[in-house]
Write an enzyme that holds these catalytic residues in place. Sequence first.
Site, PDB file in Angstrom:
ATOM      1  N   PRO A 117      37.583  42.512  43.409  1.00  0.00           N
ATOM      2  CA  PRO A 117      36.738  41.445  43.951  1.00  0.00           C
ATOM      3  C   PRO A 117      37.577  40.470  44.787  1.00  0.00           C
ATOM      4  O   PRO A 117      38.712  40.166  44.415  1.00  0.00           O
ATOM      5  CB  PRO A 117      36.182  40.746  42.705  1.00  0.00           C
ATOM      6  N   VAL A 118      37.022  40.022  45.932  1.00  0.00           N
ATOM      7  CA  VAL A 118      37.810  39.136  46.804  1.00  0.00           C
ATOM      8  C   VAL A 118      37.754  37.690  46.308  1.00  0.00           C
ATOM      9  O   VAL A 118      36.813  37.298  45.599  1.00  0.00           O
ATOM     10  CB  VAL A 118      37.338  39.195  48.290  1.00  0.00           C
ATOM     11  N   GLY A 121      41.267  35.655  42.480  1.00  0.00           N
ATOM     12  CA  GLY A 121      42.526  35.547  41.748  1.00  0.00           C
ATOM     13  C   GLY A 121      43.064  36.888  41.292  1.00  0.00           C
ATOM     14  O   GLY A 121      44.015  36.949  40.521  1.00  0.00           O
ATOM     15  N   LEU A 122      42.476  37.987  41.792  1.00  0.00           N
ATOM     16  CA  LEU A 122      42.941  39.316  41.378  1.00  0.00           C
ATOM     17  C   LEU A 122      43.837  39.976  42.433  1.00  0.00           C
ATOM     18  O   LEU A 122      44.181  41.152  42.312  1.00  0.00           O
ATOM     19  CB  LEU A 122      41.756  40.223  41.056  1.00  0.00           C
ATOM     20  N   GLY A 123      44.183  39.212  43.458  1.00  0.00           N
ATOM     21  CA  GLY A 123      45.178  39.721  44.421  1.00  0.00           C
ATOM     22  C   GLY A 123      44.629  40.717  45.422  1.00  0.00           C
ATOM     23  O   GLY A 123      45.367  41.587  45.891  1.00  0.00           O
ATOM     24  N   SER A 124      43.344  40.569  45.799  1.00  0.00           N
ATOM     25  CA  SER A 124      42.742  41.572  46.686  1.00  0.00           C
ATOM     26  C   SER A 124      43.465  41.661  48.033  1.00  0.00           C
ATOM     27  O   SER A 124      43.679  42.761  48.551  1.00  0.00           O
ATOM     28  CB  SER A 124      41.260  41.278  46.909  1.00  0.00           C
ATOM     29  N   ALA A 126      46.661  40.851  48.866  1.00  0.00           N
ATOM     30  CA  ALA A 126      48.003  41.444  48.756  1.00  0.00           C
ATOM     31  C   ALA A 126      47.898  42.941  48.472  1.00  0.00           C
ATOM     32  O   ALA A 126      48.664  43.750  49.017  1.00  0.00           O
ATOM     33  CB  ALA A 126      48.803  40.754  47.653  1.00  0.00           C
ATOM     34  N   ALA A 127      46.931  43.331  47.644  1.00  0.00           N
ATOM     35  CA  ALA A 127      46.796  44.755  47.307  1.00  0.00           C
ATOM     36  C   ALA A 127      46.408  45.561  48.539  1.00  0.00           C
ATOM     37  O   ALA A 127      46.948  46.662  48.767  1.00  0.00           O
ATOM     38  CB  ALA A 127      45.766  44.944  46.191  1.00  0.00           C
ATOM     39  N   ASP A 168      51.888  37.186  44.075  1.00  0.00           N
ATOM     40  CA  ASP A 168      50.920  38.288  44.206  1.00  0.00           C
ATOM     41  C   ASP A 168      51.578  39.536  44.792  1.00  0.00           C
ATOM     42  O   ASP A 168      51.486  40.630  44.230  1.00  0.00           O
ATOM     43  CB  ASP A 168      49.756  37.879  45.125  1.00  0.00           C
TER      44      ASP A 168
END
Length: 336
Positions: A117-118, A121-124, A126-127, A168
């Site tokens: 999810p963008v 806080g899940l690093g979308s 950077a991933a 991240d």
Amino acid sequence: MPPNSQLAPHTPHPATRCSAPGKIILFGEHAVVYGRPALAVPVTQVQATATVTASPRPGIFIEAPDISLFSDLYSLPSDHPLAAVIQSVFSALNLPSPPGRGAGGEGLAIHISSTIPVASGLGSGAAASIAIIRALLAYIGHPLPDERISALAYEVEKLHHGTPSGIDNTVITFAKPVYFIKSQPIETLHVGAPFTIVIGDTDIASPTKESVGDVRKLWQAEPERFEKIFDAIGAIVNRARRAIENGEVSALGPLVDENHTLLREMTVSSPELDRLVETARRAGADGAKLSGGGRGGNMIALVKPENAEKISAALLKSGAQRTIITSVGTVERLNG
Ligand code: PMV
């Protein structure tokens, strides 16, 4: 196709696909911007994937259906994160810029998809960058060390976030639990005993750039008070690191709660985050806190494995849009 390090440099592959995981900050967000340590772990249940294929159309064509983006590289502004990451790979390899539309010869298509999810806080961001960098390097047949990949992604993180600490891109590139201090060499973390985290998403966008900017203003207005908060968070991170490395999972819960209290003092929580944190605690979590930039995005709860489903259900009932149950200490490398 996974990258093959046996191939000579510049030997192109017919197609390459690489994935990068999401991430969650366990301890230390915001204080990490001010030189204190932080702990973060990969979240492999969600990931960004980039596929590079040869295309009869010259130039580089980007397909990112999740954000409805279908574009030639040169039709994007040069500071667009996707354009910037692609260009950065060519400059890192000292290769000429990729040819534009109308040029002769074979082109590339880069397809990007993500289950992360963008703005949560899940690093979308950077991933996606890291998946693209790895897939392009593999396609070109020119591997780079993880440190270089992380540094390239960091430059793109600046376009997303302004003054990111770099946590991240580091945790996502290395895909291992990390103890991170800004501008210092990466330290991966030995996890003495696995522990379980439930991640709960408020489904409210987390404006990291804004919350980092607000904390900066508050720090400038009251430097002594904020330095004390950052120091207290730094001390929590160091205690948590020792507990994690020694497998003392029962010591972690109170540290998670203390970190949340300090983040509230920094004004980066929100009623929705506080509600989910309270819900998790009432449902039996050993500790709960917001994670990442705050104001929205995700919270995390440290739970006993047998309580994970129950706490996840309580979070969903209390307004979480989705939850992820993840176990830290069972490390998996996505591109290995
Ligand atoms: O919202 P996220 O997960 O991208 O994390 C931001 C973490 C901060 O410490 C608030 C900022 C940073 O750059 O480290």
